[in-house]
Scaffold this motif. Structure first.
Motif, PDB file in Angstrom:
ATOM      1  N   MET A  18       0.824  -1.207   0.000  1.00 53.21           N
ATOM      2  CA  MET A  18       0.000   0.000   0.000  1.00 53.21           C
ATOM      3  C   MET A  18       0.860   1.259   0.000  1.00 53.21           C
ATOM      4  O   MET A  18       0.547   2.224  -0.690  1.00 53.21           O
ATOM      5  CB  MET A  18      -0.927   0.007   1.211  1.00 53.21           C
ATOM      6  N   ILE A  19       1.942   1.274   0.766  1.00 54.06           N
ATOM      7  CA  ILE A  19       2.732   2.502   0.856  1.00 54.06           C
ATOM      8  C   ILE A  19       3.613   2.685  -0.371  1.00 54.06           C
ATOM      9  O   ILE A  19       3.549   3.699  -1.050  1.00 54.06           O
ATOM     10  CB  ILE A  19       3.546   2.510   2.163  1.00 54.06           C
ATOM     11  N   PHE A  20       4.452   1.688  -0.658  1.00 50.95           N
ATOM     12  CA  PHE A  20       5.439   1.909  -1.711  1.00 50.95           C
ATOM     13  C   PHE A  20       4.873   1.698  -3.111  1.00 50.95           C
ATOM     14  O   PHE A  20       5.387   2.253  -4.072  1.00 50.95           O
ATOM     15  CB  PHE A  20       6.651   0.996  -1.505  1.00 50.95           C
ATOM     16  N   PHE A  21       3.836   0.884  -3.227  1.00 52.53           N
ATOM     17  CA  PHE A  21       3.349   0.579  -4.572  1.00 52.53           C
ATOM     18  C   PHE A  21       1.960   1.128  -4.844  1.00 52.53           C
ATOM     19  O   PHE A  21       1.443   0.994  -5.930  1.00 52.53           O
ATOM     20  CB  PHE A  21       3.409  -0.931  -4.829  1.00 52.53           C
ATOM     21  N   PHE A  22       1.336   1.720  -3.843  1.00 50.80           N
ATOM     22  CA  PHE A  22       0.099   2.428  -4.140  1.00 50.80           C
ATOM     23  C   PHE A  22       0.163   3.902  -3.733  1.00 50.80           C
ATOM     24  O   PHE A  22       0.099   4.783  -4.588  1.00 50.80           O
ATOM     25  CB  PHE A  22      -1.118   1.748  -3.504  1.00 50.80           C
ATOM     26  N   ALA A  57       9.122  -3.498 -11.894  1.00 50.47           N
ATOM     27  CA  ALA A  57      10.126  -4.452 -11.423  1.00 50.47           C
ATOM     28  C   ALA A  57      10.061  -4.568  -9.905  1.00 50.47           C
ATOM     29  O   ALA A  57      10.034  -5.681  -9.351  1.00 50.47           O
ATOM     30  CB  ALA A  57      11.515  -4.005 -11.868  1.00 50.47           C
ATOM     31  N   GLY A  58       9.995  -3.415  -9.229  1.00 45.28           N
ATOM     32  CA  GLY A  58       9.907  -3.438  -7.778  1.00 45.28           C
ATOM     33  C   GLY A  58       8.634  -4.126  -7.306  1.00 45.28           C
ATOM     34  O   GLY A  58       8.660  -4.966  -6.401  1.00 45.28           O
ATOM     35  N   GLY A  59       7.533  -3.785  -7.937  1.00 41.75           N
ATOM     36  CA  GLY A  59       6.245  -4.356  -7.537  1.00 41.75           C
ATOM     37  C   GLY A  59       6.202  -5.861  -7.721  1.00 41.75           C
ATOM     38  O   GLY A  59       5.754  -6.601  -6.840  1.00 41.75           O
ATOM     39  N   ALA A  71      13.101  -4.686  -3.519  1.00 39.64           N
ATOM     40  CA  ALA A  71      11.882  -4.204  -4.183  1.00 39.64           C
ATOM     41  C   ALA A  71      11.619  -2.744  -3.822  1.00 39.64           C
ATOM     42  O   ALA A  71      11.324  -1.917  -4.693  1.00 39.64           O
ATOM     43  CB  ALA A  71      10.691  -5.078  -3.788  1.00 39.64           C
ATOM     44  N   VAL A  72      11.760  -2.434  -2.534  1.00 41.25           N
ATOM     45  CA  VAL A  72      11.510  -1.053  -2.097  1.00 41.25           C
ATOM     46  C   VAL A  72      12.574  -0.121  -2.665  1.00 41.25           C
ATOM     47  O   VAL A  72      12.286   1.003  -3.093  1.00 41.25           O
ATOM     48  CB  VAL A  72      11.481  -0.992  -0.555  1.00 41.25           C
ATOM     49  N   PHE A  73      13.816  -0.594  -2.694  1.00 43.85           N
ATOM     50  CA  PHE A  73      14.926   0.179  -3.246  1.00 43.85           C
ATOM     51  C   PHE A  73      14.637   0.556  -4.701  1.00 43.85           C
ATOM     52  O   PHE A  73      14.767   1.714  -5.105  1.00 43.85           O
ATOM     53  CB  PHE A  73      16.192  -0.683  -3.148  1.00 43.85           C
ATOM     54  N   ILE A  74      14.210  -0.423  -5.485  1.00 49.96           N
ATOM     55  CA  ILE A  74      13.924  -0.174  -6.902  1.00 49.96           C
ATOM     56  C   ILE A  74      12.743   0.786  -7.046  1.00 49.96           C
ATOM     57  O   ILE A  74      12.786   1.741  -7.827  1.00 49.96           O
ATOM     58  CB  ILE A  74      13.631  -1.509  -7.634  1.00 49.96           C
ATOM     59  N   ALA A  75      11.692   0.538  -6.258  1.00 54.23           N
ATOM     60  CA  ALA A  75      10.528   1.429  -6.328  1.00 54.23           C
ATOM     61  C   ALA A  75      10.921   2.842  -5.931  1.00 54.23           C
ATOM     62  O   ALA A  75      10.392   3.816  -6.468  1.00 54.23           O
ATOM     63  CB  ALA A  75       9.418   0.910  -5.413  1.00 54.23           C
ATOM     64  N   GLY A  76      11.886   2.958  -5.010  1.00 53.08           N
ATOM     65  CA  GLY A  76      12.363   4.278  -4.602  1.00 53.08           C
ATOM     66  C   GLY A  76      12.956   5.024  -5.781  1.00 53.08           C
ATOM     67  O   GLY A  76      12.707   6.215  -5.965  1.00 53.08           O
ATOM     68  N   PHE A  77      13.724   4.319  -6.605  1.00 50.17           N
ATOM     69  CA  PHE A  77      14.303   4.993  -7.760  1.00 50.17           C
ATOM     70  C   PHE A  77      13.228   5.427  -8.742  1.00 50.17           C
ATOM     71  O   PHE A  77      13.342   6.484  -9.369  1.00 50.17           O
ATOM     72  CB  PHE A  77      15.349   4.107  -8.438  1.00 50.17           C
ATOM     73  N   SER A  78      12.201   4.610  -8.875  1.00 50.59           N
ATOM     74  CA  SER A  78      11.089   5.004  -9.736  1.00 50.59           C
ATOM     75  C   SER A  78      10.498   6.318  -9.248  1.00 50.59           C
ATOM     76  O   SER A  78      10.235   7.241 -10.029  1.00 50.59           O
ATOM     77  CB  SER A  78      10.040   3.887  -9.731  1.00 50.59           C
ATOM     78  N   SER A  79      10.330   6.421  -7.937  1.00 54.87           N
ATOM     79  CA  SER A  79       9.753   7.630  -7.353  1.00 54.87           C
ATOM     80  C   SER A  79      10.682   8.835  -7.534  1.00 54.87           C
ATOM     81  O   SER A  79      10.238   9.934  -7.878  1.00 54.87           O
ATOM     82  CB  SER A  79       9.487   7.339  -5.873  1.00 54.87           C
TER      83      SER A  79
END
Lengths: 102, 556, 250
Positions: B91-95, B133-135, B172-180
């Motif tokens: 919910m936090i990192f991917f939504f 990728a992170g998700g 996963a969170v690391f990668i999503a962080g770069f997306s953000s």
């Protein structure tokens, strides 16, 4: 705004670069020398001051910030500012932990 | 314009969706997967974010089902730990973090400032791939056994004591962080460098100001959590000792680094939502947002203050009392810009011609629930009451009031508000108004009892609880069921409207933003002719004048 | 489409001059494009500042807690190698800056030479770093891998360092914390080296493109922005050198 701020991009020439190069090498020599002198409390402060001076030369001239728009200058300041928040606000905890509870 | 609604639709018998638009420009899967068009990337984000929202929602359903009874009846306690952890992470990192910025922001920032695209279209696409990728890595982690540290990865639990998949989740969170980071970076560059002629900073819609503030946080705060996660991974694998007390490290240092991001992160989540609310409130009360400048700067103030308050998450964790004092005082400051927004929206409503279309209903929901969520935050920011309330359901309720009651309401308001622009078709009004009301009722029934539970001392993150708490938990679970219906309805009728919705025309709400002055769905280049901004934001008189002139022109 | 007429009357005149091939469709001018790319690069560097910022914070905290361990740990680093490497990196920053000048003034051969020199100096830096790392591995000063406290509990067992600094033996509890110093040393220099490796890879690509004349026909944005990245790495090293090598040498 799109294409309307036609500020000329200053081209920085070799003379400036050579001068900065020598200033940086001099700074390096200075900081190594200073670390061999016992200045007590002032040692780390001088080391960081020289490093910051060198970093500023690189940022201002090698990275052209001296000649850049206010936006670029502001961006650099914002980075330093946020970094200082991270350090100083974290240290509010670490410094005062030793004081114990009241 | 009939009474009670501002919706102005073209004559349905003759109106057509424009043949040439960003959806029809190219066909085939590759034209989507390799697109540089911000509107297509926003669409990709919308689909993937909805997917992750329903996975996170299903996990929430499992949590509420388990808590229906005091005993651990549905699942074992350690399974429960994994379920709430994955609920939080997804919910936090991917939504929540990408929800409004990556969908509505991506779609409408270039259109609102009169640009053809974001400044860096390839980076925009890359950020979607990183997000996916992170998700998918997070989902894979869930399949191979999940992780049970809580979404906060608190050390030394995450580095020394759990045997679950901390590394893959961290990655996963690391990668999503770069997306953000890339999304935020792209927005800042775009807002600075791509504005149409005449679009000065104080003519920007407040949606843009809010995204600008949120983007600053994304760019400056996210890297710190990235390095914190790298350190956790190295601590776990190599035992570098940075967070290991037996080697002289300090586990609290992790929390400092983690919350340096994760507190501003809640502003990353809420600020874009506030931007949506500004647009909606103005449009449906036919008034310029009261105190435009104050609202604009309050976004920036929230972003700046957001960096100074993180340790209020650590009051009981063993940081020094003096630091608690400083951070508690600073926390109170954030209440000021938030209140400025709420008050200014209220003044915007004052003497406005208010109508109650679905986006407006959600916006009202936002204002009420966010106020409650924000005020309870002050309880938690006060160092004294925090000792009693933290780590209880009070904090769960507070967070969900801000994030679900605030952000999700804003997201749904925005989706409904811009749906006609994105698809060219209206959503069905009556049923969506119903859905908004159902969501509101369901939400309050779910989370209000949790405030009481928290005050009574029920701790969070346990699968079982003393029997005297059951009645309130039953309310909460019942509410969650209603809330689930409230979220499912929009998915159904919005998909339905793609084919059967009324043709919306260019500007069904009679809104003033540049995005409404072009066709729906827009062209790939957004505007047929490069727009020039020659009026202030939310200038409804300008709009009337334009339409009169146009009426005269078409009559001639 | 009806509203497109709204703006037809007062729309900006579209530029009629010939567009260069590298101008991407969503920009109005090459200047806007270069501005946007440069600004984006600066923002990226901000994220890098904050990324390293976490490590600097950790360094600061532990250095203040375990100062004697950090001093003894830093004496294990070779000042000559460190100073040489600093000079090498500063020199590479200079050649990179000259490369930017060559691109801006359209000197193709000068650009290729400058990039090649930068590439070479980058490799020299990494070579020296490898020598330093190998010494740490031989002395078992790599945290987590049979970390040895011998040099700190019994400094005379390490004659090369001892004859220079005459360090007193640390009490075991403080000596243990040298491991934290070396953790931070490897983390910070390792993260720095990783950035160097990425930079050198991009330099290789740029040399090939520069030989074909890609950056000396008016479109030098890529070289300028890469220059920013390379100078940033230099700045990080300037601080690492002061913080890791020069804690106290007297």
């Amino acid at each position: 705004m799109s294409g309307q701020n036609k500020h000329a991009h200053t081209i920085v020439g070799p003379r400036v670069y050579v001068a900065i190069l020598f200033a940086l090498l001099l700074g390096t020599a200075l900081t190594v020398w200073a670390s061999y002198v016992d200045l007590g409390f002032w040692n780390p402060i001088i080391a960081l001051a020289i490093a910051t001076g060198k970093a500023m030369l690189v940022v201002l001239f090698f990275m052209h910030v001296w000649y850049s728009t206010k936006l670029t200058k502001l961006t650099v300041v914002a980075g330093v500012f946020t970094f200082m928040i991270l350090i100083s606000m974290t240290l509010t905890d670490y410094i005062s932990r030793a004081w114990g509870s009241w | 314009m009939s009474a009670g609604t501002i919706v102005t639709l073209p004559d349905q018998s003759t109106a057509r969706i424009p043949k040439m638009n960003f959806l029809t420009k190219e066909n085939g899967l590759l034209s989507w997967l390799l697109t540089g068009d911000h509107k297509r990337i926003a669409t990709l984000y919308l689909i993937s974010i909805t997917f992750f929202f329903f996975i996170g929602g299903a996990l929430a359903g499992l949590i509420r089902l388990e808590l229906l009874t005091p005993q651990t009846s549905l699942m074992a306690a350690d399974t429960y730990n994994k379920v709430f952890t994955m609920h939080g992470i997804i919910m936090i990192f991917f939504f929540l973090v990408p929800s409004v910025p990556a969908t509505l922001g991506n779609f409408f920032i270039p259109m609102m400032i009169g640009a053809k695209d974001l400044a860096l279209p390839k980076i925009n696409l890359l950020s979607w791939y990183l997000y996916m990728a992170g998700g998918l890595l997070a989902l894979y982690t869930m399949m191979i056994g999940g992780v049970d540290t809580g979404w906060t990865f608190t050390t030394p639990l995450s580095t020394h004591y759990v045997n679950t998949n901390v590394l893959t989740t961290g990655l996963a969170v690391f990668i999503a962080g770069f997306s953000s980071i890339l999304t935020g970076l792209n927005f800042i560059v775009t807002i600075h460098k791509m504005r149409a002629p005449g679009m000065t900073w104080f003519r920007l819609p407040l949606f843009i100001w809010a995204h600008y503030a949120a983007s600053i946080l994304m760019v400056l705060a996210t890297p710190v959590v990235a390095i914190a996660i790298v350190l956790v991974a190295l601590e776990r694998t190599l035992g570098i000792g940075v967070f290991d007390p037996t080697k002289g490290g300090d586990p609290l240092l992790f929390q400092h680094l983690f919350w340096f991001y994760s507190h501003p992160a809640v502003y990353i989540m809420i600020l874009p939502g506030m931007g949506v609310i500004s647009e909606v409130i103005s449009t449906f009360s036919r008034k310029r947002v009261f105190g435009y400048t104050a609202v604009a700067f309050s976004s920036v103030a929230i972003a700046v203050f957001g960096f100074f308050v993180w340790a209020h998450h650590m009051f009981i964790m063993g940081i020094s009392n003096y630091a608690v004092l400083v951070f508690s005082l600073l926390t109170m400051l954030v209440a000021v810009p938030s209140a400025i927004k709420i008050f200014n929206w209220t003044f915007t409503l004052y003497k406005g011609s208010i109508t109650f279309e679905t986006p407006m209903l959600y916006a009202f929901g936002f204002m009420g629930l966010f106020t409650i969520g924000g005020m309870t935050g002050v309880f938690l920011g006060s160092s004294g009451t925090d000792i009693h309330l933290t780590e209880t359901y009070f904090i769960v309720a507070h967070f969900h009031f801000v994030m679900v009651g605030g952000m999700l309401m804003a997201f749904l308001a925005g989706i409904h508000f811009w749906w006609p622009k994105m698809t060219g078709r209206m959503y069905p009004e009556k049923i969506s108004q119903l859905a908004a009301v159902v969501t509101f009722i369901g939400f309050n029934l779910t989370f209000f009892p949790q405030f009481i539970l928290g005050m009574l001392g029920m701790p969070r993150r346990y699968a079982s609880y003393p029997p005297e708490f059951q009645i309130l938990n039953v309310f909460s679970t019942a509410g969650a069921t209603i809330l689930g219906v409230g979220y499912l309805l929009p998915v159904l009728y919005l998909i339905w409207s793609l084919k059967y919705g009324a043709i919306a025309g260019d500007n069904p709400w009679q809104a003033t933003g540049l995005e409404w002055q072009t066709q729906s769905p827009p062209l790939t280049e957004n505007f047929a002719v490069m727009p020039v901004m020659d009026h202030e934001a939310y200038d409804y008189e300008w709009l009337e004048k334009q339409q009169k002139e146009q009426g005269v022109a078409s009559a001639e | 489409m009806q509203n497109s007429q709204i703006h037809a009357a007062n729309s900006a005149p579209l530029a009629h001059e010939e567009h260069p091939s590298y101008l991407r469709h969503h920009f109005n001018s090459t200047e806007q494009q270069a501005d946007a790319a440069g600004f984006a690069m600066w923002l990226f560097l901000l994220t890098e500042v904050m990324f390293f910022g976490g490590l600097f914070t950790a360094y600061l905290v532990y250095r203040n807690w375990y100062y004697p361990a950090f001093v003894s740990g830093s004496h294990q680093l070779n000042v000559v190698w460190g100073t040489t490497n600093t000079a090498v990196l500063i020199l590479s920053s200079f050649t990179m800056a000259m490369g930017v000048w060559c691109a801006q003034t359209r000197r193709r051969r000068g650009l290729v030479l400058c990039l090649a020199l930068t590439f070479f100096l980058g490799l020299v830096f990494l070579g020296i770093k490898t020598v330093e790392y190998r010494e740490k591995i031989e002395k078992h000063h790599v945290p987590g891998f049979h970390y040895s406290l011998q040099s700190f509990l019994d400094p005379q067992s390490d004659p090369e360092v001892y004859k220079e600094y005459h360090d007193k033996a640390l009490v075991p509890d403080m000596a243990r914390h040298t491991e934290l110093y070396f953790s931070l040393y490897f983390l910070m220099t390792g993260m720095h080296a990783l950035h160097m490796i990425i930079g050198i890879g991009i330099l290789g690509f740029m040399i090939l493109r520069a030989r074909a004349g890609a950056y000396t026909a008016g479109h030098e944005t890529f070289v300028v922005n890469f220059g920013l990245y390379w100078h940033f790495i230099d700045i990080i090293w300037i601080y690492l050198f002061a913080l890791l090598y020069l804690i106290s040498r007297h």
